[in-house]
Write an enzyme that holds these catalytic residues in place. Structure first.
Site, PDB file in Angstrom:
ATOM      1  N   GLU A   1      -7.450  14.703 -42.124  1.00  0.00           N
ATOM      2  CA  GLU A   1      -7.603  16.302 -41.518  1.00  0.00           C
ATOM      3  C   GLU A   1      -8.563  16.125 -40.064  1.00  0.00           C
ATOM      4  OE1 GLU A   1      -9.213  19.645 -43.358  1.00  0.00           O
ATOM      5  OE2 GLU A   1      -8.501  20.855 -41.886  1.00  0.00           O
TER       6      GLU A   1
ATOM      7  N   CYS B   1      -8.105  22.909 -43.632  1.00  0.00           N
ATOM      8  CA  CYS B   1      -8.275  24.324 -42.990  1.00  0.00           C
ATOM      9  C   CYS B   1      -7.542  24.490 -41.631  1.00  0.00           C
ATOM     10  CB  CYS B   1     -10.083  24.919 -42.658  1.00  0.00           C
ATOM     11  SG  CYS B   1     -10.586  24.924 -44.303  1.00  0.00           S
TER      12      CYS B   1
ATOM     13  N   ASN C   1      -2.362  25.200 -47.622  1.00  0.00           N
ATOM     14  CA  ASN C   1      -3.664  24.459 -48.038  1.00  0.00           C
ATOM     15  C   ASN C   1      -4.298  25.358 -49.019  1.00  0.00           C
ATOM     16  OD1 ASN C   1      -6.078  22.519 -48.025  1.00  0.00           O
ATOM     17  ND2 ASN C   1      -6.823  23.781 -46.503  1.00  0.00           N
ATOM     18  N   GLU C   2      -6.127  25.544 -48.619  1.00  0.00           N
ATOM     19  CA  GLU C   2      -6.686  26.723 -49.256  1.00  0.00           C
ATOM     20  C   GLU C   2      -6.971  28.279 -49.973  1.00  0.00           C
ATOM     21  OE1 GLU C   2     -10.562  25.478 -48.914  1.00  0.00           O
ATOM     22  OE2 GLU C   2     -10.302  23.564 -50.422  1.00  0.00           O
TER      23      GLU C   2
END
Ligand code: AHR
Length: 660
Positions: free
Chosen positions: A49, A247, A378-379
């Protein structure tokens, strides 16, 4: 009286210990001919990332910060110096009506400048790392309306030590933009150099995409990546590479999400956005952190291919980060997001005559990138994620039934959000569930058995982000120390033992710049010239480079070894290299005498290779001392099928025995 009691108590304890030891076998049986699960080639991978200056200022080897003047403050990173106020000017202009992706450029007007009195100096990301005798390639896009100017390019260390210099001659181009290049060689090494451009002559010149790259990029690709950092990844032999986040996929709002289509094609047409880690942590501000996308999706796929990793791109699912704005795309407007996913599969795998396959071929890669997996979100969490995921799942599976979808179980490996998602995802029969663990070392020891009771027939597991936190999650005090690394090793034996359920695993985050990080701990730390694999890196590397092909039982008293007497173990065989490979963690503070009995093969090599990683709990590797804690390799002799070994205190040991 008191003394007698103490003595009796002491004697009783000794006897108890004696009987306990006498009753407990210290023989671990490895049933090498009883494979119960295939180790997936993807098992151990990396998650990249752009955080902590991972891409810009990190693996993307561009040395000029804000090369196209698109940062929120257009001259951030640049220092303009002029001696006489009226003599010259540097102004940033905007042509967004003609060029939305790269609207700004610098207009430099030089009126009879006394040589050297007007200059623009770029400070680099945290300075520029420059190496003696290395070539540096400078380039600029320019157009010159009038005049006859020369650009003097210098790399400067300290106050004014010139490490390299050269002259860019320009010509009058009218309204046409041209690219001009020169190469200069450094006469010395500097950790924090700068690049200065000063002007000779008179005229008006517009400049954009002012760039400086070292010659020694990964695979010597012009405009490429920092070779030392990529080499550390390649050395891990990662089975997959997850990118670009994290993120940054979600964005602070949907406008700030990662959009892969804006990251491909000519770099001057890739539209820069703010990096969400720029503003995420008030305690670690990074006002100069942007994503230029010089490293975009084409380069990610190419990198994955270079290091032998299966690509795993993650796409936004129509939701911005739920810790930020939690902006949502309404379900009736989600089609463009789904189309991005379908188009990405075509970009990666499509025939050169397909719309997106042609784009890939045009960028220099006619062969497909062999994409097999795609992450949606993603999350992300909650019913809104499930609703959106269902739309993606239907569309992607209809068109590309063989693409495996990686889905989110949220931010935490337990709790209400996790339970909800876990239940829903399993009802949807998703392929792979991504679980994240940022936890204390104790948690990793305690959860080495986490997957022992998971459903064997349902979704597979991707342990997508894990890292032992020596302090607490997002604390600036977190250290990549031996304590966290050994705890992770114990947990990873649990993943390997459960290779029929767990198919992928990666540490997070991957890179951090010592002067530009937002999040710690991180697997690899770098400065402008050097890079260091942490102790945690050594653990991941030992797993990845000793992956094997089949999990086999390693039993103590007929039970798998997950915490008994502080020991954690897993074993694999490798049908290609013909080896039995045992991984064992001793979490205790004392040495342990153990024997392994290797069952199942008539003939074994009589020399075993033993690799041990150990150290004091607080020890770390740094860029100044990168090999402080390193695996130590030795050999030991088997007695027939028996191998006696003394496990070091608080250690991770990998034992390899050849099968003849
Ligand atoms: O690894 C850092 C961040 O941790 C990732 O971006 C995110 O997925 C997680 O919260």
């Amino acid at each position: 009286m008191k003394l007698k009691q103490v003595c009796l108590t002491g004697l009783a304890a000794t006897l108890l210990t004696f009987f306990a030891v006498a009753q407990t076998s210290n023989i671990i049986t490895v049933k090498a001919d009883k494979p119960y699960a295939e180790i997936q080639p993807t098992m151990w991978g990396v998650f990249f990332e752009d955080i902590n200056l991972g891409a810009d200022g990190g693996i993307y080897a561009e040395l000029v910060k804000n090369r196209s003047f698109e940062f929120s403050k257009p001259l951030m990173g640049w220092k303009v110096e002029q001696n006489f106020f009226n003599e010259a000017a540097v102004t940033v202009l905007n042509r967004q009506d003609q060029n939305l992706a790269n609207p700004r450029f610098a207009r430099v007007t030089v009126n009879n400048a006394i040589t050297g009195t007007l200059s623009m100096t770029n400070e680099g990301f945290r300075g520029m790392g420059i190496k003696k005798d290395l070539r540096y390639d400078f380039s600029v896009m320019y157009r010159q309306q009038t005049g006859n100017l020369k650009l003097h390019v210098e790399i400067i260390a300290g106050k004014n030590k010139i490490l390299a210099s050269g002259i860019v001659a320009t010509e009058t181009t009218g309204d046409t933009w041209k690219k001009q290049r020169i190469s200069i060689t450094a006469n010395d090494t500097a950790q924090k150099a700068k690049m200065k451009i000063w002007f000779e002559g008179s005229g008006v010149i517009d400049m954009d995409m002012i760039s400086l790259f070292p010659e020694d990029t990964w695979k010597k690709r012009p405009g490429g990546m920092r070779a030392d950092m990529i080499q550390l990844l390649a050395d891990m032999k990662p089975g997959f590479m997850r990118f670009p986040g994290g993120c940054i996929v979600e964005g602070m709002d949907l406008n700030n999400r990662y959009q892969w289509k804006k990251t491909i094609g000519p770099i001057e047409e890739r539209q820069l956005i703010i990096n969400r880690w720029n503003v995420e942590f008030a305690h670690r501000p990074a006002p100069d952190y942007f994503q230029t996308f010089g490293l975009g999706f084409f380069e990610y796929f190419q990198l994955a291919e270079d290091i032998g990793a299966s690509p795993l791109p993650i796409l936004n699912c129509g939701m911005a980060c739920q810790f930020n704005t939690a902006e949502l795309i309404p379900l009736d407007q989600i089609d463009p997001y789904v189309k991005d996913a379908l188009d990405l599969i075509e970009f990666a795998n499509g025939d050169v005559n397909s719309t997106w396959g042609k784009v890939r071929a045009g960028m220099g890669h006619p062969d497909p990138f062999n994409l097999k997996m795609l992450g949606v979100g993603n999350e992300n969490w909650g019913p809104q994620y499930i609703e959106r995921l269902q739309v993606f799942q239907k569309a992607i599976k209809e068109k590309y039934p063989n693409i495996k979808l990686v889905t989110s179980s949220g931010t935490d490996p337990n709790g209400d959000r996790f339970d909800f998602l876990n239940g829903e995802l399993r009802k949807m029969k998703v392929d792979i569930i991504d679980e994240h663990f940022y936890r204390r070392p104790e948690w990793f020891f305690e959860n080495a058995s986490r997957y022992d009771n998971y459903d064997r027939s349902g979704a597979k597991i991707f342990a997508g982000e894990y890292a032992g936190q020596s302090d607490k999650t997002v604390s600036v005090e977190n250290k990549n120390n031996v304590r966290t690394a050994i705890a992770e090793a114990a947990f990873l034996t649990g993943l390997e033992r459960n290779a029929d359920v767990v198919v992928m695993a990666s540490y997070a985050p991957l890179f951090a710049h010592v002067d530009g990080w937002q999040w710690t701990p991180d697997l690899i730390w770098v400065d402008n010239l050097r890079s260091a694999g942490t102790v945690n890196y050594q653990v991941q590397k030992l797993f990845a480079t000793n992956k094997g092909t089949n999990a086999v039982p390693a039993l103590l008293n007929n039970k798998t070894l997950s915490g008994q007497d502080g020991l954690y173990a897993s074993a694999v065989t490798d049908k290609n290299s013909k080896e039995i490979i045992i991984k064992i963690v001793n979490s205790g503070m004392a040495e342990k005498n153990l024997s392994f009995v290797l069952e199942g093969y008539k003939k074994l090599a009589q020399q075993a290779t033993v690799t041990v990683l150990t150290g004091g709990g607080d020890q770390i590797n740094t860029v100044d001392n990168p090999f402080n804690v390193m695996p130590v390799i030795s050999t030991t002799t088997l007695k027939g099928k028996k191998l006696d070994i003394v496990l070091k205190p608080f250690s991770f040991t990998v034992i390899k025995v050849g099968i003849k």
